[in-house]
Write an enzyme that holds these catalytic residues in place. Structure first.
Site, PDB file in Angstrom:
ATOM      1  N   GLU A  48     -81.888  10.286 -42.392  1.00 11.95           N
ATOM      2  CA  GLU A  48     -80.860   8.913 -42.385  1.00 11.95           C
ATOM      3  C   GLU A  48     -79.117   9.472 -42.512  1.00 11.95           C
ATOM      4  OE1 GLU A  48     -80.712   6.488 -46.148  1.00 11.95           O
ATOM      5  OE2 GLU A  48     -79.691   5.711 -45.533  1.00 11.95           O
ATOM      6  N   ARG A 273     -92.951  17.375 -50.464  1.00 16.42           N
ATOM      7  CA  ARG A 273     -91.018  17.728 -49.571  1.00 16.42           C
ATOM      8  C   ARG A 273     -91.981  19.053 -50.526  1.00 16.42           C
ATOM      9  NH1 ARG A 273     -87.249  14.588 -50.788  1.00 16.42           N
ATOM     10  NH2 ARG A 273     -88.039  13.139 -49.869  1.00 16.42           N
ATOM     11  N   LYS A 283     -80.141  13.329 -52.362  1.00 14.39           N
ATOM     12  CA  LYS A 283     -79.662  12.743 -51.920  1.00 14.39           C
ATOM     13  C   LYS A 283     -77.500  12.692 -52.670  1.00 14.39           C
ATOM     14  CE  LYS A 283     -80.509  11.573 -47.673  1.00 14.39           C
ATOM     15  NZ  LYS A 283     -80.672  11.149 -45.694  1.00 14.39           N
TER      16      LYS A 283
HETATM   17  P1  ATP Z   1     -82.977  11.071 -50.365  1.00 17.47           P
HETATM   18  O1  ATP Z   1     -82.250  12.418 -50.651  1.00 17.47           O
HETATM   19  O2  ATP Z   1     -82.284   9.942 -50.694  1.00 17.47           O
HETATM   20  O3  ATP Z   1     -84.501  10.236 -50.502  1.00 17.47           O
HETATM   21  P2  ATP Z   1     -84.244  12.068 -47.857  1.00 17.47           P
HETATM   22  O4  ATP Z   1     -83.862  13.560 -48.124  1.00 17.47           O
HETATM   23  O5  ATP Z   1     -85.348  11.320 -47.599  1.00 17.47           O
HETATM   24  O6  ATP Z   1     -83.820  11.252 -48.868  1.00 17.47           O
HETATM   25  P3  ATP Z   1     -83.850  11.692 -44.763  1.00 17.47           P
HETATM   26  O7  ATP Z   1     -82.574  11.446 -44.194  1.00 17.47           O
HETATM   27  O8  ATP Z   1     -84.829  10.534 -44.690  1.00 17.47           O
HETATM   28  O9  ATP Z   1     -82.782  12.054 -46.646  1.00 17.47           O
HETATM   29  O10 ATP Z   1     -84.096  12.754 -44.629  1.00 17.47           O
HETATM   30  C1  ATP Z   1     -85.105  13.754 -43.422  1.00 17.47           C
HETATM   31  C2  ATP Z   1     -86.261  13.563 -43.272  1.00 17.47           C
HETATM   32  O11 ATP Z   1     -86.378  15.283 -44.004  1.00 17.47           O
HETATM   33  C3  ATP Z   1     -87.646  12.538 -43.840  1.00 17.47           C
HETATM   34  O12 ATP Z   1     -88.316  12.580 -43.025  1.00 17.47           O
HETATM   35  C4  ATP Z   1     -87.909  13.780 -45.156  1.00 17.47           C
HETATM   36  O13 ATP Z   1     -89.228  13.228 -45.710  1.00 17.47           O
HETATM   37  C5  ATP Z   1     -87.245  14.854 -44.998  1.00 17.47           C
HETATM   38  N1  ATP Z   1     -87.043  15.536 -46.287  1.00 17.47           N
HETATM   39  C6  ATP Z   1     -86.170  15.236 -47.103  1.00 17.47           C
HETATM   40  N2  ATP Z   1     -86.060  16.109 -47.878  1.00 17.47           N
HETATM   41  C7  ATP Z   1     -87.236  16.723 -48.194  1.00 17.47           C
HETATM   42  C8  ATP Z   1     -87.600  17.813 -48.634  1.00 17.47           C
HETATM   43  N3  ATP Z   1     -87.594  18.347 -50.318  1.00 17.47           N
HETATM   44  N4  ATP Z   1     -88.701  18.835 -48.600  1.00 17.47           N
HETATM   45  C9  ATP Z   1     -89.481  18.257 -47.408  1.00 17.47           C
HETATM   46  N5  ATP Z   1     -88.826  17.532 -46.408  1.00 17.47           N
HETATM   47  C10 ATP Z   1     -87.967  16.705 -46.693  1.00 17.47           C
END
Ligand code: ATP
Ligand code: MG
Length: 563
Positions: A48, A273, A283
């Protein structure tokens, strides 16, 4: 030469039983063996555009792009841009730059969820026509109330039984801008009593007059993430839609939409994650650190954003190696930051040229050298890689050594400089300690030594040094964890993660003295300063002839025994 089993050899284990495969590879192996998706593997990374990428995203990128590469498949980049209020072009650009830097290639497959807004609208109409979606007039508060809880079923509202005609009319008027923001939604008609809350008639569209960074003011209704994500995967022919565990409960909903629309069904696979000790990854929290100036920006070297890591001196190779090593799992875990540091040390140890820099100088006078003496010493640029060559380092009567390499009251095992002792100056010779000069406070400000150029003489310790006359003064920035607590979110009652900020996470040294060859360095170059760590020429604050060095990582082992 060891023989490599050929694909046709009968003793090659079947694809789905190859050892050392992670659970995602095993699932894909099984799909391929079953001929599912016509043998295709197509993954994507769906950020996003509401912030900068961090090390957690890197894990997802490496995983998705890596699987596509491994299986000879494809990898898409798709921005999930359904929330115009929080999304910006700045993030779209930075995310692409960071993914490219990391080495993942989406080729010509850059997509945006907003590319599909027309299609999603048509599908919404289709679901209304099929009696599987309705316009609801409940406001957010009332909707929550009707939704029930984990232990109580939800309740249907009076709008659930609206006729198809009325729903079609109202939805068209939502799109035409006849209603105020938040006054109506389009909802999927699924099951208000489902044990899975995501299936209790989730919102598909909401009214929101917000300027979208790509579609401008064309739309005043926007699809929800849940009504968008699965169909985008479907439209792009994604076969394996890999996401983090919190979407496990959304999978039945994505499946419901794909089934109801009769479209291609990707297989969603969830993994845990990445969480790292001593840092935050949300974020929202990163944004707060930046906007409240707890750090200098998104590229602050203490942040584990990809820009922060890059500016700290992390290489893409090291981040890929780290992601590979930590693997993927279904269980939640916290990875020790040491894994990341190990990965960068390993990369830089192999490639970074060596140099000498004294971080906290103590003056040493070599009393048996004339004032104008200048001895040229040959120093190897890399101890294991002779083809990286040597450089000349001048030795003069006055030099600097590290304050910590001299001790007046030294214990027996202290093999650096001490009264009555001798130590090797790296690549130069031996010095023997003589008189000490002290200030009024009794601190040693200068040590007088005699110099012996005999490189074959054996002494126990070796230290780094620079010629005072030739030294360049540079700013050197040393970093520690941004948070003092292993889990920054663990706070006292009523506290916030900010309470755990480490007040000593940045130390700026302005009096460092570096060997003259470091005066003319390229911005973005990596060095190992002997015994003090790996350093990176800061690409933002360095000036020609006036480099600023960021310490990427300390050395695990000093080369105290090296000659
Ligand atoms: P927020 O921090 O607001 O929850 P987000 O980190 O999930 O947001 P996105 O832009 O939706 O942000 O993430 C893009 C992709 O990265 C998604 O498929 C998510 O699953 C993956 N992602 C985000 N954070 C992690 C993490 N800590 N480890 C592995 N994958 C991640
Ligand atoms: Mg997310």
């Amino acid at each position: 030469m060891p023989s490599t089993p050929s694909a046709s050899s009968h003793d090659t284990p079947p694809e789905n039983q190859r050892p050392g495969r992670n659970f995602i590879q095993q699932l894909i192996d099984a799909d391929l063996a079953a001929g599912r998706y016509g043998g295709r593997v197509h993954t994507r990374f769906p950020p996003e555009p509401n912030g900068y990428l961090h090390i957690g995203h890197a894990k997802s990128i490496c995983l998705n792009a890596g699987l596509a590469r491994e299986y000879g498949g494809r990898f898409n980049l798709r921005f999930d841009d359904t929330n115009p209020a929080k999304e910006e072009q700045e993030y779209v650009d930075s995310i692409q730059e960071d993914i490219r830097w990391l080495g993942a290639d989406w080729e010509d497959r850059l997509f945006f969820a907003s590319d599909y807004f027309d299609q999603l609208y048509e599908w919404a109409v289709q679901l209304i026509q099929a009696g599987r979606a309705y316009v609801c007039d409940l406001d957010a508060e009332a909707m929550r109330e009707h939704r029930g809880t984990l232990t109580e079923p939800g309740r249907a509202c009076c709008y659930r039984e609206r006729s198809v005609e009325e729903n079609l009319d109202l939805f068209a008027r939502m799109k035409a801008g006849e209603f105020a923001d938040g006054t109506r939604t389009l909802r999927a008609k699924i099951d208000m009593a489902s044990p899975n809350l995501n299936l209790r008639d989730p919102v598909m569209y909401r009214i929101k007059r917000a300027h979208h960074h790509r579609t401008g003011d064309t739309w005043c209704i926007y699809p929800s993430y849940d009504f968008t994500h699965g169909q985008c995967d479907s439209l792009e022919g994604i076969t394996h839609s890999i996401c983090t565990l919190e979407f496990e409960n959304h999978r039945p909903l994505y499946d419901w939409f794909c089934d109801a629309l009769g479209i291609h069904h990707p297989q969603q696979i969830e993994f845990a994650r990445l969480n790292l000790s001593y840092t935050v990854m949300s974020k929202r929290k990163l944004l707060q650190l930046v906007t409240e100036n707890h750090v200098s920006g998104w590229d602050d070297p203490r942040l584990l954003t990809l820009r922060g890591l890059r500016r700290r001196g992390y290489t893409a190779t090291s981040i890929r190696a780290f992601c590979e090593r930590i693997g993927v799992a279904k269980q939640y875990s916290v990875i020790d930051m040491a894994w990341l540091e190990d990965a960068i040390r390993e990369d830089l140890n192999a490639h970074a040229p060596r140099a000498m820099g004294v971080l906290r100088p103590l003056k040493v006078v070599l009393t048996n050298l004339p004032a104008d003496a200048e001895r040229i010493c040959q120093a190897a640029n890399h101890p294991q890689q002779p083809d990286m060559g040597t450089r000349e380092v001048p030795l003069t009567r006055e030099i600097y050594i590290e304050q910590s390499d001299f001790l007046e009251d030294a214990p027996k095992k202290f093999f650096r400089l001490k009264p009555g002792g001798a130590v090797r100056l790296r690549s130069a010779g031996i010095i023997e300690c003589g008189e000490m000069i002290k200030n009024a406070a009794g601190e040693v400000t200068e040590v007088h030594c005699t110099f012996d150029p005999d490189l074959t003489r054996k002494v126990k310790g070796t230290i780094h040094w620079v010629s005072a006359r030739h030294a360049i003064s540079a700013e050197v920035r040393l970093y520690d964890h941004l948070f003092a607590a292993e889990n920054p979110d663990q706070t006292a009652e009523g506290g916030t993660f900010l309470d755990n900020l480490n007040p000593h996470s940045l130390e700026v040294l302005t009096t460092a003295k570096l060997e003259p060859s470091l005066g003319q360095v390229a911005s973005g170059a990596h060095y190992q300063f002997e015994r003090t760590g790996y350093f990176y020429v800061d690409p933002v604050d360095s000036q020609p002839g006036q480099p600023v060095f960021n310490r990427t990582a300390t050395l695990r082992d000093s080369w105290a025994k090296a000659k």
